[in-house]
Design a protein around this motif. Sequence first.
Motif, mmCIF file in Angstrom:
data_model
loop_
_atom_site.group_PDB
_atom_site.id
_atom_site.type_symbol
_atom_site.label_atom_id
_atom_site.label_comp_id
_atom_site.label_asym_id
_atom_site.label_seq_id
_atom_site.Cartn_x
_atom_site.Cartn_y
_atom_site.Cartn_z
ATOM 1 N N LEU A 30 -1.838 6.240 -8.927
ATOM 2 C CA LEU A 30 -2.036 5.102 -8.507
ATOM 3 C C LEU A 30 -2.908 4.906 -7.086
ATOM 4 O O LEU A 30 -3.361 3.922 -6.883
ATOM 5 C CB LEU A 30 -0.907 4.113 -8.479
ATOM 6 N N ALA A 31 -2.687 5.800 -6.343
ATOM 7 C CA ALA A 31 -3.419 6.215 -5.013
ATOM 8 C C ALA A 31 -4.189 7.289 -5.077
ATOM 9 O O ALA A 31 -3.562 8.444 -5.307
ATOM 10 C CB ALA A 31 -2.658 5.913 -4.101
ATOM 11 N N ALA A 32 -5.331 7.697 -4.284
ATOM 12 C CA ALA A 32 -5.970 8.833 -3.947
ATOM 13 C C ALA A 32 -5.712 9.402 -2.613
ATOM 14 O O ALA A 32 -5.446 10.399 -2.162
ATOM 15 C CB ALA A 32 -7.627 8.661 -4.234
ATOM 16 N N ASN A 68 -2.500 -3.993 -10.139
ATOM 17 C CA ASN A 68 -1.372 -4.688 -10.726
ATOM 18 C C ASN A 68 -0.189 -3.560 -10.920
ATOM 19 O O ASN A 68 0.731 -4.074 -10.691
ATOM 20 C CB ASN A 68 -1.559 -5.524 -12.093
ATOM 21 N N LYS A 69 -0.726 -2.477 -11.393
ATOM 22 C CA LYS A 69 0.409 -1.301 -11.323
ATOM 23 C C LYS A 69 0.899 -0.833 -10.015
ATOM 24 O O LYS A 69 1.980 -0.522 -9.872
ATOM 25 C CB LYS A 69 -0.441 -0.122 -12.079
ATOM 26 N N LEU A 73 4.857 -0.951 -9.033
ATOM 27 C CA LEU A 73 5.649 0.068 -8.491
ATOM 28 C C LEU A 73 6.337 -0.298 -7.293
ATOM 29 O O LEU A 73 7.250 0.012 -6.901
ATOM 30 C CB LEU A 73 4.932 1.235 -8.539
ATOM 31 N N VAL A 74 5.309 -0.822 -6.316
ATOM 32 C CA VAL A 74 5.961 -1.127 -5.095
ATOM 33 C C VAL A 74 7.016 -2.141 -4.920
ATOM 34 O O VAL A 74 8.021 -2.020 -4.453
ATOM 35 C CB VAL A 74 4.479 -1.759 -4.078
ATOM 36 N N GLU A 84 4.480 -7.360 1.533
ATOM 37 C CA GLU A 84 3.040 -7.529 1.845
ATOM 38 C C GLU A 84 2.605 -6.529 0.970
ATOM 39 O O GLU A 84 2.693 -5.086 1.281
ATOM 40 C CB GLU A 84 2.883 -7.517 3.135
ATOM 41 N N ILE A 85 1.770 -6.949 -0.003
ATOM 42 C CA ILE A 85 0.795 -5.876 -0.703
ATOM 43 C C ILE A 85 -0.528 -6.588 -0.966
ATOM 44 O O ILE A 85 -0.430 -7.671 -1.784
ATOM 45 C CB ILE A 85 1.438 -5.765 -2.183
ATOM 46 N N ILE A 86 -1.415 -6.278 -0.251
ATOM 47 C CA ILE A 86 -2.597 -7.222 -0.316
ATOM 48 C C ILE A 86 -3.954 -6.117 -0.326
ATOM 49 O O ILE A 86 -3.726 -4.903 0.357
ATOM 50 C CB ILE A 86 -2.826 -8.208 1.106
ATOM 51 N N ALA A 87 -4.838 -6.653 -1.119
ATOM 52 C CA ALA A 87 -6.165 -5.858 -1.321
ATOM 53 C C ALA A 87 -7.322 -6.236 -0.757
ATOM 54 O O ALA A 87 -7.529 -7.426 -0.636
ATOM 55 C CB ALA A 87 -6.173 -5.472 -2.800
#
Length: 106
Positions: A30-32, A68-69, A73-74, A84-87
Amino acid sequence: MLDSYIVVLITCPSKDEGLKIAKALLENKLAACINVIDGLDSYFWWKGKIDYAKEVLLIVKTRLDLFNKVVELVKKLHSYTVPEIIALPILAGNKDYLRWIDESLG
């Protein structure tokens, strides 16, 4: 193409929790790349008053279609009631680096 890449900011209460979340995001593709910044001083409104916490900041490089995934998960692993989960959009970037993000995410 550029509108599909994002940087996600996630604050965590400890380095251990941040590393646990970072590892899970990477293992689940989900992350590089994730930068972990320790020693963050955070001031914020909570329950009607200004509060303070020492935190760790995760800077996550990923794609918008996976956001969204990432959130799902977080939220499973995070100890905060409202993490806090912001894009933020990546408006420009090294094309080789952006290609590497795609390759890393599969």
